[in-house]
Design a protein around this motif. Structure first.
Motif, short mmCIF file in Angstrom:
data_model
loop_
_atom_site.label_atom_id
_atom_site.label_comp_id
_atom_site.label_asym_id
_atom_site.label_seq_id
_atom_site.Cartn_x
_atom_site.Cartn_y
_atom_site.Cartn_z
N THR A 2 0.77 -1.34 -0.06
CA THR A 2 0.10 0.11 -0.13
C THR A 2 0.99 1.18 -0.06
OG1 THR A 2 -0.07 0.09 2.39
CG2 THR A 2 -1.92 -1.14 1.28
N LYS A 5 3.01 2.72 6.01
CA LYS A 5 3.26 1.86 7.23
C LYS A 5 1.94 1.59 8.03
CE LYS A 5 6.14 1.92 11.31
NZ LYS A 5 7.28 2.67 12.04
N PRO A 6 1.29 0.37 8.40
CA PRO A 6 0.34 0.08 9.29
C PRO A 6 0.50 1.01 10.60
CG PRO A 6 0.98 -1.97 7.96
CD PRO A 6 2.04 -0.92 7.87
N ARG A 7 -0.51 1.17 11.02
CA ARG A 7 -0.61 1.98 12.34
C ARG A 7 -0.06 0.83 13.57
NH1 ARG A 7 -5.07 0.70 15.61
NH2 ARG A 7 -6.92 0.27 14.21
N GLU A 8 -0.42 -0.54 13.20
CA GLU A 8 0.19 -1.58 14.37
C GLU A 8 1.74 -1.56 14.54
OE1 GLU A 8 -4.02 -2.63 13.37
OE2 GLU A 8 -2.64 -1.88 12.21
N ILE A 65 -0.54 -9.51 13.26
CA ILE A 65 -0.22 -8.25 12.55
C ILE A 65 0.18 -8.64 11.08
CG2 ILE A 65 1.37 -6.12 12.45
CD1 ILE A 65 0.97 -6.18 15.71
N ARG A 68 -2.31 -9.78 8.84
CA ARG A 68 -3.19 -8.75 8.43
C ARG A 68 -2.40 -7.89 7.44
NH1 ARG A 68 -3.75 -3.67 8.59
NH2 ARG A 68 -2.09 -3.16 10.38
N VAL A 69 -0.99 -7.50 7.24
CA VAL A 69 -0.32 -6.97 6.76
C VAL A 69 0.15 -7.60 5.52
CG1 VAL A 69 2.08 -5.86 6.23
CG2 VAL A 69 0.88 -5.30 8.46
N GLU A 72 -3.37 -7.45 3.27
CA GLU A 72 -3.73 -6.06 2.74
C GLU A 72 -2.86 -5.98 1.48
OE1 GLU A 72 -3.27 -3.40 5.92
OE2 GLU A 72 -4.91 -3.58 6.64
#
Length: 76
Positions: A2, A5-8, A65, A68-69, A72
């Motif tokens: 994407t 950086k994912p917030r997690e 995490i 999920r990453v 995505e």
């Protein structure tokens, strides 16, 4: 990917002395499927690596995490 950086992943650095969990995570994680508690328990028993409950929870959170990453990134 994407491109953001994912917030997690925007978390404080891992506490000193806990870096070993990253190595254990990749030792346990053998497929792109979510890690199951039963797989983690079997790995622990077979490798004779008994961890504290917090360590098991940390490994499962890391897996959540990572999955999920990775998921995505498929649609990006």
């Amino acid at each position: 990917m994407t491109g953001h950086k994912p917030r997690e992943l925007d978390v404080p650095p891992m506490p000193e002395g806990m870096e070993y969990l990253v190595g254990l995570f990749w030792e346990c994680k053998r497929t792109s499927d979510p890690l199951l508690w039963s797989e983690l328990e079997a790995w622990s028993r077979l490798m004779d690596r008994y961890l504290e409950p917090e360590e098991y929870r940390a490994l499962m959170r890391m897996d959540s995490i990572q999955c999920r990453v990775a998921h995505e990134g498929i649609g990006a």
